[in-house]
Enzyme design. Structure first.
Site, PDB file in Angstrom:
ATOM      1  N   ASN A 216       0.847  -1.202   0.000  1.00 58.92           N
ATOM      2  CA  ASN A 216       0.000   0.000   0.000  1.00 58.92           C
ATOM      3  C   ASN A 216       0.876   1.243   0.000  1.00 58.92           C
ATOM      4  O   ASN A 216       2.099   1.152  -0.034  1.00 58.92           O
ATOM      5  CB  ASN A 216      -0.951  -0.033   1.207  1.00 58.92           C
ATOM      6  CG  ASN A 216      -0.173  -0.203   2.500  1.00 58.92           C
ATOM      7  OD1 ASN A 216       0.628   0.646   2.861  1.00 58.92           O
ATOM      8  ND2 ASN A 216      -0.385  -1.325   3.184  1.00 58.92           N
ATOM      9  N   ASP A 285      -4.788  -6.214   4.961  1.00 63.91           N
ATOM     10  CA  ASP A 285      -5.868  -6.993   5.578  1.00 63.91           C
ATOM     11  C   ASP A 285      -5.934  -8.400   5.002  1.00 63.91           C
ATOM     12  O   ASP A 285      -6.417  -9.319   5.647  1.00 63.91           O
ATOM     13  CB  ASP A 285      -7.214  -6.289   5.345  1.00 63.91           C
ATOM     14  CG  ASP A 285      -7.295  -4.994   6.128  1.00 63.91           C
ATOM     15  OD1 ASP A 285      -6.688  -4.936   7.222  1.00 63.91           O
ATOM     16  OD2 ASP A 285      -7.937  -4.034   5.652  1.00 63.91           O
ATOM     17  N   LYS A 295       8.346 -17.642 -10.254  1.00 60.19           N
ATOM     18  CA  LYS A 295       7.573 -16.597 -10.932  1.00 60.19           C
ATOM     19  C   LYS A 295       6.384 -17.205 -11.681  1.00 60.19           C
ATOM     20  O   LYS A 295       6.554 -18.158 -12.453  1.00 60.19           O
ATOM     21  CB  LYS A 295       8.482 -15.853 -11.908  1.00 60.19           C
ATOM     22  CG  LYS A 295       7.804 -14.648 -12.505  1.00 60.19           C
ATOM     23  CD  LYS A 295       8.677 -13.958 -13.531  1.00 60.19           C
ATOM     24  CE  LYS A 295       7.845 -12.976 -14.314  1.00 60.19           C
ATOM     25  NZ  LYS A 295       8.410 -12.630 -15.587  1.00 60.19           N
ATOM     26  N   PHE A 329      -4.101   3.239  14.621  1.00 58.17           N
ATOM     27  CA  PHE A 329      -4.362   4.282  13.626  1.00 58.17           C
ATOM     28  C   PHE A 329      -5.556   3.864  12.783  1.00 58.17           C
ATOM     29  O   PHE A 329      -5.810   2.669  12.607  1.00 58.17           O
ATOM     30  CB  PHE A 329      -3.133   4.498  12.735  1.00 58.17           C
ATOM     31  CG  PHE A 329      -2.190   5.525  13.290  1.00 58.17           C
ATOM     32  CD1 PHE A 329      -1.453   5.254  14.424  1.00 58.17           C
ATOM     33  CD2 PHE A 329      -2.053   6.777  12.689  1.00 58.17           C
ATOM     34  CE1 PHE A 329      -0.589   6.203  14.964  1.00 58.17           C
ATOM     35  CE2 PHE A 329      -1.201   7.730  13.219  1.00 58.17           C
ATOM     36  CZ  PHE A 329      -0.463   7.447  14.352  1.00 58.17           C
ATOM     37  N   LYS A 343     -13.161   0.698  15.568  1.00 57.17           N
ATOM     38  CA  LYS A 343     -11.838   0.040  15.678  1.00 57.17           C
ATOM     39  C   LYS A 343     -11.332   0.049  17.107  1.00 57.17           C
ATOM     40  O   LYS A 343     -10.739  -0.921  17.575  1.00 57.17           O
ATOM     41  CB  LYS A 343     -10.832   0.729  14.747  1.00 57.17           C
ATOM     42  CG  LYS A 343     -11.027   0.278  13.325  1.00 57.17           C
ATOM     43  CD  LYS A 343     -10.198   1.030  12.317  1.00 57.17           C
ATOM     44  CE  LYS A 343     -10.785   0.736  10.940  1.00 57.17           C
ATOM     45  NZ  LYS A 343     -10.209   1.475   9.873  1.00 57.17           N
ATOM     46  N   LYS A 347     -10.713  -3.555  18.752  1.00 56.87           N
ATOM     47  CA  LYS A 347      -9.319  -3.942  18.950  1.00 56.87           C
ATOM     48  C   LYS A 347      -8.844  -3.678  20.382  1.00 56.87           C
ATOM     49  O   LYS A 347      -7.676  -3.846  20.693  1.00 56.87           O
ATOM     50  CB  LYS A 347      -8.442  -3.216  17.928  1.00 56.87           C
ATOM     51  CG  LYS A 347      -8.945  -3.467  16.492  1.00 56.87           C
ATOM     52  CD  LYS A 347      -7.980  -3.040  15.432  1.00 56.87           C
ATOM     53  CE  LYS A 347      -8.606  -3.216  14.056  1.00 56.87           C
ATOM     54  NZ  LYS A 347      -7.637  -3.335  12.988  1.00 56.87           N
TER      55      LYS A 347
HETATM   56  N1  CTP Z   1      -4.014  -3.404  11.967  1.00 53.97           N
HETATM   57  C1  CTP Z   1      -3.281  -4.480  12.385  1.00 53.97           C
HETATM   58  N2  CTP Z   1      -3.332  -5.652  11.686  1.00 53.97           N
HETATM   59  C2  CTP Z   1      -4.093  -5.766  10.583  1.00 53.97           C
HETATM   60  C3  CTP Z   1      -4.859  -4.647  10.146  1.00 53.97           C
HETATM   61  C4  CTP Z   1      -4.790  -3.496  10.871  1.00 53.97           C
HETATM   62  O1  CTP Z   1      -2.577  -4.372  13.382  1.00 53.97           O
HETATM   63  N3  CTP Z   1      -4.120  -6.916   9.928  1.00 53.97           N
HETATM   64  C5  CTP Z   1      -3.934  -2.159  12.755  1.00 53.97           C
HETATM   65  C6  CTP Z   1      -3.287  -1.013  12.005  1.00 53.97           C
HETATM   66  O2  CTP Z   1      -1.904  -0.987  12.250  1.00 53.97           O
HETATM   67  C7  CTP Z   1      -3.988   0.195  12.604  1.00 53.97           C
HETATM   68  C8  CTP Z   1      -5.362  -0.327  12.977  1.00 53.97           C
HETATM   69  O3  CTP Z   1      -5.244  -1.754  13.044  1.00 53.97           O
HETATM   70  O4  CTP Z   1      -3.370   0.631  13.786  1.00 53.97           O
HETATM   71  C9  CTP Z   1      -6.447   0.011  12.021  1.00 53.97           C
HETATM   72  O5  CTP Z   1      -6.074  -0.388  10.717  1.00 53.97           O
HETATM   73  P1  CTP Z   1      -7.117  -0.357   9.538  1.00 53.97           P
HETATM   74  O6  CTP Z   1      -6.512  -1.004   8.340  1.00 53.97           O
HETATM   75  O7  CTP Z   1      -7.627   1.041   9.411  1.00 53.97           O
HETATM   76  O8  CTP Z   1      -8.256  -1.245  10.194  1.00 53.97           O
HETATM   77  P2  CTP Z   1      -8.993  -2.510   9.727  1.00 53.97           P
HETATM   78  O9  CTP Z   1      -9.421  -3.259  10.953  1.00 53.97           O
HETATM   79  O10 CTP Z   1      -8.162  -3.284   8.773  1.00 53.97           O
HETATM   80  O11 CTP Z   1     -10.286  -1.916   9.055  1.00 53.97           O
HETATM   81  P3  CTP Z   1     -10.608  -1.551   7.521  1.00 53.97           P
HETATM   82  O12 CTP Z   1      -9.391  -1.868   6.702  1.00 53.97           O
HETATM   83  O13 CTP Z   1     -11.783  -2.393   7.223  1.00 53.97           O
HETATM   84  O14 CTP Z   1     -10.931  -0.090   7.564  1.00 53.97           O
END
Ligand code: CTP
Length: 408
Positions: A216, A285, A295, A329, A343, A347
């Protein structure tokens, strides 16, 4: 804001020297004690009397014009300064600074001072773009000189482009922010002494095959700014970082990882005895269900990649936390507050730092950010547009106060 601050204002010889009068006046109005040093060329554009009247202080231009027998003027000014600000800074003065020349009052004072130095260049667009000028500026930056980049517009020479001295109001704002940040960092010193802090930063890399991956836009700038600020506040800092545009701070323990799984494992190494964990990383995610060992070859008109969920590191930490203070975050594009609160609860984090990544001045590759901090009770603080360093310091100040049992 500037009361009690001694600012040496260096004025060099460009047409923008006239704007330095307004700058001098504004700094004085803000309470600064301003001492002006002019170069001989600057006096072609504006008089000493102008600055003397505005600053209410003697103006210097001749190294050998010693008015007070008890001091050596350029050393005295160099020692007294809280900041040396050169505005406008000509290509010539920038070159002298870069190469350590000391052939007039200003360049001599610049060599003698240990105060922070800020320069606001102003010159013709082609001069500004010249590789020699650019190289001199980068050299000065690498020595810690702060640059106030010129603006773009119609220049006195008739050209349109970059080279116009930044407006005095903006320069004053930069000066004020510099002192505010320094003040905050002095106040913040020791706030996290004895604390063990883990910061994750950057984007994870989920491999499809040996040459392809999913990642990303995370640059790592926010996470690294937090790591640096935590270190400055006295913490023992461990950074776990993925794909980034910039390098981690050199004085903290930093481990580079690829996938969410690797990041999770690296965080667990320090988890148990940590006090504060900041999950600034953009963790993927989903990852490919299978990573091909070699490859992948092209076949057919379409291809389907099967993805499976990665471990949610923050959520896992939230389940097992004991004494740890957890900050997550949330980068959102809409319904920021709703998703941030969701979140935080899901979490089990203590704070969520949310931002709308579509807003100007916020988001992934930017040097600035606009964030809102939430706890279980709702909005804790809406920060204005700030540099990522400033956001980091403020966020850690809030966290440190809460870890010590205070609400702030
Ligand atoms: N995070 C994490 N592990 C993951 C996904 C997210 O530790 N697999 C943490 C990120 O580092 C961040 C927080 O969770 O501190 C929120 O991340 P975000 O990607 O915004 O949350 P998601 O739960 O993945 O929600 P979405 O992508 O559906 O918005």
């Amino acid at each position: 804001m500037l009361t009690g601050k001694t600012i040496v204002l260096g004025v060099t010889g460009g047409i923008a020297a006239f704007k330095a009068a307004s700058l001098c006046s504004k700094l004085v109005q803000k309470g600064a004690d301003v001492h002006v040093i002019m170069t001989e060329s600057a006096k072609q554009f504006i008089t000493e009397l102008t600055f003397q009247s505005l600053s209410k202080n003697p103006v210097y231009s001749d190294t050998f014009d010693e008015r007070d027998p008890s001091v050596v003027s350029h050393i005295h000014l160099a020692d007294e300064a809280d900041l040396v600000l050169i505005a406008p800074a000509t290509a010539n003065m920038i070159a002298k600074m870069a190469h350590g020349l000391a052939d007039d009052m200003l360049s001599t004072t610049l060599l003698a001072t240990e105060a922070p130095v800020m320069i606001a260049p102003a010159m013709n667009v082609h001069m500004y773009a010249h590789p020699a000028v650019q190289a001199n500026m980068r050299l000065l930056e690498s020595r810690g000189v702060m640059m106030i980049e010129p603006g773009e517009g119609l220049l006195a020479c008739g050209y349109v482009g970059k080279g116009r001295l930044e407006e005095p109001e903006t320069i004053v704002q930069v000066v004020e922010r510099f002192f505010a940040a320094r003040n905050e960092s002095v106040q913040g010193q020791g706030l996290l002494r004895g604390k063990k802090v883990i910061v994750t930063s950057g984007g994870t890399v989920e491999r499809i095959d040996p040459v392809r991956y999913i990642t990303n836009d995370s640059s790592g700038k926010m996470g690294f700014a937090i790591a640096k600020a935590a270190k400055d506040m006295g913490a023992e800092v461990h950074v776990v970082y993925g794909h980034t545009d910039v390098e981690p701070p050199s004085d903290v323990d930093a481990v580079k990882v690829q996938s969410a799984e690797d990041m999770y494992r690296a965080v667990l190494e320090h988890w148990e005895d940590s006090d504060l964990v900041i999950k600034a990383a953009a963790v993927a995610d989903y990852r490919p269900k299978v990573t091909a060992a070699s490859k992948m070859k092209k076949s057919g008109d379409t291809m389907t990649l099967e993805l499976v969920k990665t471990v949610d590191i923050l959520e896992e930490l939230g389940k097992t936390k004991t004494k740890q203070f957890l900050i997550g975050f949330a980068a959102e594009t809409n319904d920021v507050e709703k998703y941030a609160q969701d979140k935080l609860k899901r979490k089990n984090a203590d704070l969520i730092v949310a931002n709308d990544v579509t807003a100007e001045g916020a988001g992934f590759r930017s040097d600035t950010n606009i964030v809102q901090v939430y706890d279980a009770g709702g909005l804790v603080e809406q920060m204005p547009v700030m540099t990522k360093d400033e956001v980091a310091r403020r966020l850690l100040t809030i966290a440190a106060a809460r870890m010590n049992g205070a609400l702030s």
